[in-house]
Design a protein around this motif. Structure first.
Motif, PDB file in Angstrom:
ATOM      1  N   GLN A 238     -33.939  -0.727  33.684  1.00 10.58           N
ATOM      2  CA  GLN A 238     -32.485  -0.676  33.505  1.00 10.58           C
ATOM      3  C   GLN A 238     -31.783  -1.580  34.509  1.00 10.58           C
ATOM      4  O   GLN A 238     -30.761  -2.211  34.199  1.00 10.58           O
ATOM      5  N   ARG A 239     -32.343  -1.680  35.704  1.00  7.11           N
ATOM      6  CA  ARG A 239     -31.765  -2.542  36.745  1.00  7.11           C
ATOM      7  C   ARG A 239     -31.808  -4.004  36.338  1.00  7.11           C
ATOM      8  O   ARG A 239     -30.813  -4.735  36.434  1.00  7.11           O
ATOM      9  N   VAL A 240     -33.001  -4.456  35.842  1.00  6.18           N
ATOM     10  CA  VAL A 240     -33.101  -5.867  35.480  1.00  6.18           C
ATOM     11  C   VAL A 240     -32.314  -6.152  34.206  1.00  6.18           C
ATOM     12  O   VAL A 240     -31.829  -7.288  34.012  1.00  6.18           O
ATOM     13  N   LYS A 241     -32.160  -5.171  33.323  1.00  5.41           N
ATOM     14  CA  LYS A 241     -31.338  -5.369  32.126  1.00  5.41           C
ATOM     15  C   LYS A 241     -29.885  -5.647  32.501  1.00  5.41           C
ATOM     16  O   LYS A 241     -29.211  -6.464  31.865  1.00  5.41           O
ATOM     17  N   ARG A 242     -29.424  -4.965  33.547  1.00  2.00           N
ATOM     18  CA  ARG A 242     -28.030  -5.170  33.972  1.00  2.00           C
ATOM     19  C   ARG A 242     -27.839  -6.519  34.677  1.00  2.00           C
ATOM     20  O   ARG A 242     -26.720  -6.968  34.883  1.00  2.00           O
ATOM     21  N   GLY A 243     -28.972  -7.146  35.007  1.00  2.53           N
ATOM     22  CA  GLY A 243     -28.893  -8.465  35.655  1.00  2.53           C
ATOM     23  C   GLY A 243     -28.602  -8.401  37.116  1.00  2.53           C
ATOM     24  O   GLY A 243     -28.167  -9.343  37.727  1.00  2.53           O
TER      25      GLY A 243
END
Length: 243
Positions: A238-243
């Motif tokens: 979820q962290r990397v999805k948010r950029g």
């Protein structure tokens, strides 16, 4: 520089006495996987907008055409010149509005249908190569069926069908599951087609997105990534999805 140099190189490589043992041993069947691979590498260079790589990959793909043609020439089947003549005649035949009498020109589909009618298999699905990637072949089969009226009138029909196939997968057991998954994927391709999306391109983008995000998770967690709990991995995702 002309293609004749490449033709001469391939002829030398295929020489039974002075050639390369590997090249001499090849057949249409054994080099077919390389032909498919080279076509994908051309597509990859295009997707990356890399003109230098595209030049090289087109050369590799051209080599495959020359290779197949050389094997055919040795068998007395056809030559590279025959291949070029065949596609040249086909392009002129399929573009009579350019190379013929525009006032009397039939449409593209009528021309292709006429070509199929002269063959032993006159089905609307004839000529869709079995060796195509499954997603690409599904699109071609569906488009052919649509030309003769076998298609949903809009995207809603294909969307409903997709949900129906999901339920059938859920209810399937044993060997039925593989068949139902196949139907589900076919329905997903159909919905994508109705939405104007090429499923092969969409899946390639999905693969690239997953790889990019997964590698980002690994970069954040370092060597400890495999040992993280699934919840911790999901939090990283979820962290990397948010950029």
């Amino acid at each position: 520089m002309t293609v004749e140099r490449l033709v001469a190189i391939m002829a030398r490589l295929r020489d039974p006495e002075r050639g390369c043992d590997w090249d001499v041993a090849q057949t249409w069947a054994t080099i077919a996987p390389y032909t498919i691979e080279e076509a994908y590498e051309v597509a990859d260079a295009i997707a990356r907008d890399d003109a230098t790589d595209l030049k090289d990959e087109l050369g590799d793909l051209l080599l495959q055409v020359v290779f197949h043609s050389r094997i055919a020439e040795e068998a007395g089947a056809f030559t590279l010149d025959d291949v070029v003549a065949s596609i040249s005649e086909k392009m002129e035949r399929r573009h009579p509005h350019i190379f013929g009498d525009a006032a009397q020109s039939p449409g593209w589909e009528e021309l292709k249908a006429a070509e199929r009618s002269g063959k032993s298999d006159a089905s609307a699905l004839a000529g869709v190569a079995a060796g195509l990637p499954a997603l690409m072949r599904a699109v071609k089969l569906q488009k052919r069926a649509a030309r003769v009226g076998f298609d949903w009138p809009d995207a809603d029909g294909s969307r409903v069908k997709l949900h129906e196939e999901i339920e059938e997968v859920t209810a399937a057991t044993g060997d039925e599951i593989e068949d139902e998954i196949g139907d589900l994927l076919f329905a997903a391709v159909n919905w994508a087609r109705h939405l104007g999306v090429d499923p092969e391109t969409a899946l390639r983008r999905g693969n690239a997105k997953f790889e990019r995000r997964f590698r980002a998770m690994e970069a954040i967690a370092g060597e400890s990534f495999p040992a993280l709990s699934l919840d911790d991995k999901e939090a990283l995702w979820q962290r990397v999805k948010r950029g």
